[in-house]
Each structure stands twice: as structure tokens, then as C-alpha cells.
Design an enzyme around this catalytic site. Structure first.
Site, mmCIF file in Angstrom:
data_model
loop_
_atom_site.group_PDB
_atom_site.id
_atom_site.type_symbol
_atom_site.label_atom_id
_atom_site.label_comp_id
_atom_site.label_asym_id
_atom_site.label_seq_id
_atom_site.Cartn_x
_atom_site.Cartn_y
_atom_site.Cartn_z
ATOM 1 N N HIS A 1 0.862 -1.193 0.000
ATOM 2 C CA HIS A 1 0.000 0.000 0.000
ATOM 3 C C HIS A 1 0.898 1.242 0.000
ATOM 4 O O HIS A 1 1.353 1.698 1.037
ATOM 5 C CB HIS A 1 -0.913 -0.016 1.223
ATOM 6 C CG HIS A 1 -2.076 0.924 1.126
ATOM 7 N ND1 HIS A 1 -2.139 1.959 0.221
ATOM 8 C CD2 HIS A 1 -3.250 0.990 1.830
ATOM 9 C CE1 HIS A 1 -3.282 2.607 0.368
ATOM 10 N NE2 HIS A 1 -3.977 2.034 1.336
ATOM 11 N N GLY B 1 -15.037 -2.110 -5.165
ATOM 12 C CA GLY B 1 -14.964 -2.000 -3.721
ATOM 13 C C GLY B 1 -16.294 -2.191 -3.032
ATOM 14 O O GLY B 1 -16.723 -3.318 -2.761
ATOM 15 N N TYR C 1 -0.726 7.392 3.200
ATOM 16 C CA TYR C 1 -0.171 6.614 4.300
ATOM 17 C C TYR C 1 1.363 6.674 4.229
ATOM 18 O O TYR C 1 1.927 7.446 3.455
ATOM 19 C CB TYR C 1 -0.738 5.201 4.282
ATOM 20 C CG TYR C 1 -2.242 5.201 4.497
ATOM 21 C CD1 TYR C 1 -2.787 5.669 5.693
ATOM 22 C CD2 TYR C 1 -3.120 4.816 3.489
ATOM 23 C CE1 TYR C 1 -4.168 5.712 5.893
ATOM 24 C CE2 TYR C 1 -4.498 4.861 3.677
ATOM 25 C CZ TYR C 1 -5.008 5.323 4.882
ATOM 26 O OH TYR C 1 -6.378 5.375 5.066
ATOM 27 N N HIS D 1 -2.685 6.857 -0.979
ATOM 28 C CA HIS D 1 -3.697 7.440 -0.097
ATOM 29 C C HIS D 1 -3.159 8.170 1.132
ATOM 30 O O HIS D 1 -3.837 8.279 2.149
ATOM 31 C CB HIS D 1 -4.715 6.371 0.339
ATOM 32 C CG HIS D 1 -5.415 5.734 -0.823
ATOM 33 N ND1 HIS D 1 -6.237 4.653 -0.702
ATOM 34 C CD2 HIS D 1 -5.399 6.035 -2.153
ATOM 35 C CE1 HIS D 1 -6.704 4.307 -1.894
ATOM 36 N NE2 HIS D 1 -6.202 5.142 -2.788
ATOM 37 N N ARG E 1 -12.191 10.416 -14.315
ATOM 38 C CA ARG E 1 -11.674 11.782 -14.211
ATOM 39 C C ARG E 1 -10.503 11.993 -15.166
ATOM 40 O O ARG E 1 -9.528 11.249 -15.159
ATOM 41 C CB ARG E 1 -11.225 12.068 -12.783
ATOM 42 C CG ARG E 1 -10.659 13.480 -12.593
ATOM 43 C CD ARG E 1 -10.197 13.698 -11.166
ATOM 44 N NE ARG E 1 -9.568 15.004 -11.010
ATOM 45 C CZ ARG E 1 -9.007 15.442 -9.882
ATOM 46 N NH1 ARG E 1 -9.009 14.664 -8.800
ATOM 47 N NH2 ARG E 1 -8.458 16.626 -9.828
#
Length: 372
Positions: free
Chosen positions: A198, A340, A203, A201, A294
Site C-alpha cells: 500500500h 470495492g 499513508y 492514499h 476523471r
């Protein structure tokens, strides 16, 4: 995207979906091999924080195993677990699982056995939240970060302001890299088919990537290419531990503590990330954006920009609906489509898509704290 397409889980959208892809003939339901994984479909369950581990031990139980079993039985191609922390200081929410003790490994084994019994493939997302935490969650130690700069806001599900983090020393960074590599080995011991790092986002890894949270003047700071040093070192360590064919890396511009953030020059940033991944031998990446459609630059979406520079495996994600996912797969922008919240609300997600049945909408009020 039109307002109609934003309401993707309504029956009207499902009718247009059924007309577009002709049920089981969809590209979504085509088997595919990526890396070491032979997937039954080109679909993935995106990682979603559920917080159902024992809060004291970070161990998951039979309820979590049953939760993933149901999705595997339905035919999801690749399951990516919720974030599993690599150390006690990596924790940023109550109830987060870990992969750094033998008891946690044994708990993970229950999950992997359940998924494999249903013919599924599952990888562990390995995670460290960095500064997006509070000392009461992180073993009564300050959160770790590239620089001692606090995030704005409060810790989700804990409702305390983010603590001022402790700037990591070189020794701390070296320890962290080792923790990621060990977590990857622990994942394999638990029976996972691989891991996702990960790096997105906002983190810890992404905190090093960002000039907002990284004000270092050593080799882990500087321009974007230099700030990606930690991400490269973690990725290389994990690849060395378990192989590139079992390692997926997730990255993004989006920050959990700053949802509107975007790179100043998206195409340049994406090219810089891709060059970093190539440098360390990565072969599978997971670009993450909140809205797949987007447009970021030159009339292209994030995933289209990534494909411009990357010919390896791309897992696509970003509030995808079946129609958009099908088109992205057909044009070759992505190789696997990740979903998700629809998979929280619909354990039989694949069955419903194949049969043109209406999907249940995700409802945070009733489903946030429930495993189905």
C-alpha cells in the site's frame, strides 16, 4: 461521467450493462494470468478497511474467513485484503489486522484456506499508516513519518486528532523496510498468493512521496523522483523476498487526509512513478483514483496516462461501474478491474452481473460495521 452513470447500482444501469456485454460473454468474466496468479475472471475485490480483527492482538477470526470465502465462491478473480499492518506502529484504526506475529499468521491461514477451498486467489495488502494515527493506537509511541508534520483532521473510527509524528531516522527507515519484507514472507507462510504494497492514499510510503509531508534534506527528500526512494526500497525488498510475480504495488495522488489533492503536473508525476517501478523490477501496479473517469491531462484519465508509459499489468480501480470497466478492459487500458463497496453490499456480485440482476447499493449506516 453523466449523473445516470454515477447511479451505477440502479436497475436502469444494470439493463444497459446487460445489453453492452451480453452477460457471461463479457471481458470481465474472461480468465487471465497475471504474474503467478491464474485468475478465474478479470475482476478484483479492492482492499477496504473493515476493522474486524481483535483490537488487542490484530488477529482475524472465522468471521473474516467466512467473509472472504463468500466472495471467492462467487468467482471474484483476485481478492485483495484490507490493509494489514507490518508493525504495531503501523496501526491507524481500531480492529486492524497485523502480519508481524505468529498468532496473526495463523489467523491469516484460516482466511487463505477458506478462499483456496473455493478456488479463489487472495493477496494481503501490507500497510503502515505513518502519521495518520494516534499514540494510543500505535503502542503509546508517536506515529512515524518522514517529517514531524501533523496531518489535519481526526483518526477515522477513533475520533482523536492526528498526533504530531516522530520524524524517522535512517535506522527507523531501515527497520521499516525489513518489516515490509518480513510481512511479505509472513503472508506467504499464511498461505496468501502474494501481497500488495500500500503505497497510496497518504499513508506512510505515500507520505515520503509527497512534498506536503516530506521536508527531508537527506536522500529520502528532494524532488519527486528522489522522494520515491522509500517506495523503491520497500518494493525491491518485497520483490527480493517473494518475487515480482507475487508483488503488486498501489499508488495514487489521493490522500485520506486531503481528498482534493492532485499532482501539479499529473502526467509528469505518473511518468516518474512508472520509471521508479521499472527501476526496481516491478511488473504489476495498481493506480488508484477516486473517480476512474476523471480526466487528468491531455484528455486522458489516470489509467490511460499510466498505460502510455507502462506495458506491464495494471489493476484499475476508482468507483468503477461494470460498463466503464468493460470498456477499459476492451481498450487495453487495464488488465483487471477492481470493485470495492459493491462487494460489501453484494457477496454474489459476479453472479448478479452475469445474470443482469440488480445490485444492492452500499449503505454505510447499516453495512459499515457488519461482515456479510
Amino acid at each position: 461521467m453523466s449523473q445516470a452513470n454515477r447511479g451505477i447500482y440502479q436497475s436502469t444501469e444494470m439493463k444497459s450493462w446487460a445489453n453492452l456485454v451480453n452477460g457471461e460473454n463479457s471481458k470481465l468474466f474472461e480468465p487471465v494470468t497475471i504474474g503467478a496468479w491464474n485468475l478465474r475472471t478479470r475482476t478484483a475485490m479492492a482492499p477496504m478497511t473493515r476493522c474486524f480483527a481483535d483490537d488487542l492482538t490484530g488477529v482475524v477470526g472465522e468471521d473474516v474467513a467466512a467473509y472472504y470465502r463468500r466472495r471467492a465462491a462467487d468467482g471474484i478473480g483476485l481478492i485483495i485484503t484490507e490493509g494489514i499492518v507490518v508493525s504495531p506502529r503501523g496501526k491507524g484504526n481500531p480492529g486492524i489486522p497485523g502480519l508481524y506475529t505468529q498468532e496473526q499468521i495463523e489467523g491469516g491461514t484460516k482466511v487463505t484456506q477458506a478462499v483456496h477451498e473455493e478456488g479463489g486467489t487472495i493477496i494481503a495488502q501490507i500497510w503502515h499508516v505513518g502519521r495518520l494515527s494516534h499514540h494510543e493506537l500505535a503502542g503509546n509511541l508517536p506515529p512515524q513519518a518522514p517529517s514531524a508534520i501533523a496531518a489535519e483532521g481526526t483518526v477515522p473510527r477513533f475520533r482523536q486528532p492526528y498526533d504530531i509524528p516522530e520524524a524517522m531516522t535512517i535506522a527507523d527507515i531501515e527497520e521499516l523496510i525489513g518489516q515490509y519484507a518480513q510481512a511479505a514472507r509472513n503472508a506467504m507462510e499464511a498461505g496468501f498468493d502474494g501481497v500488495e504494497i500500500h503505497g497510496a492514499h497518504g499513508y506512510l510510503i505515500d507520505q515520503f512521496n509527497s512534498d506536503v509531508s516530506n521536508h527531508r534534506t537527506d536522500r529520502y527528500g528532494g524532488d519527486l523522483a528522489q522522494r520515491l526512494t522509500l517506495m523503491k526500497e520497500v518494493t525491491k525488498a518485497v520483490i527480493d523476498a517473494i518475487g515480482a510475480d507475487r508483488t503488486l504495488i498501489r499508488f495514487s495522488a489521493h490522500k485520506a487526509d486531503n481528498p482534493t489533492y492532485m499532482w501539479e503536473d499529473p502526467e509528469m508525476a505518473i511518468r516518474t512513478f512508472v520509471e521508479a517501478f521499472k527501476e526496481v523490477g516491478a511488473t504489476m501496479i495498481h493506480p488508484s483514483i477516486m473517480q476512474y473517469t476523471r480526466v487528468l491531462a491531455d484528455g486522458k484519465t489516470m489509467h490511460q496516462l499510466v498505460r502510455k508509459y507502462w506495458d506491464g499489468v495494471i489493476v484499475g480501480v476508482g468507483t468503477l461501474d461494470p460498463e466503464t470497466a468493460e470498456r477499459a478492459l476492451l481498450e487495453g487500458t487495464i488488465d483487471v478491474a477492481a470493485f470495492g463497496r459493491p462487494l460489501i453490499a453484494n457477496p454474489d456480485f459476479i453472479h448478479r452481473l452475469k445474470n443482469g440482476e440488480e445490485l444492492q447499493e452500499y449503505d454505510a449506516k447499516t453495512q459499515l460495521g457488519v461482515l456479510v
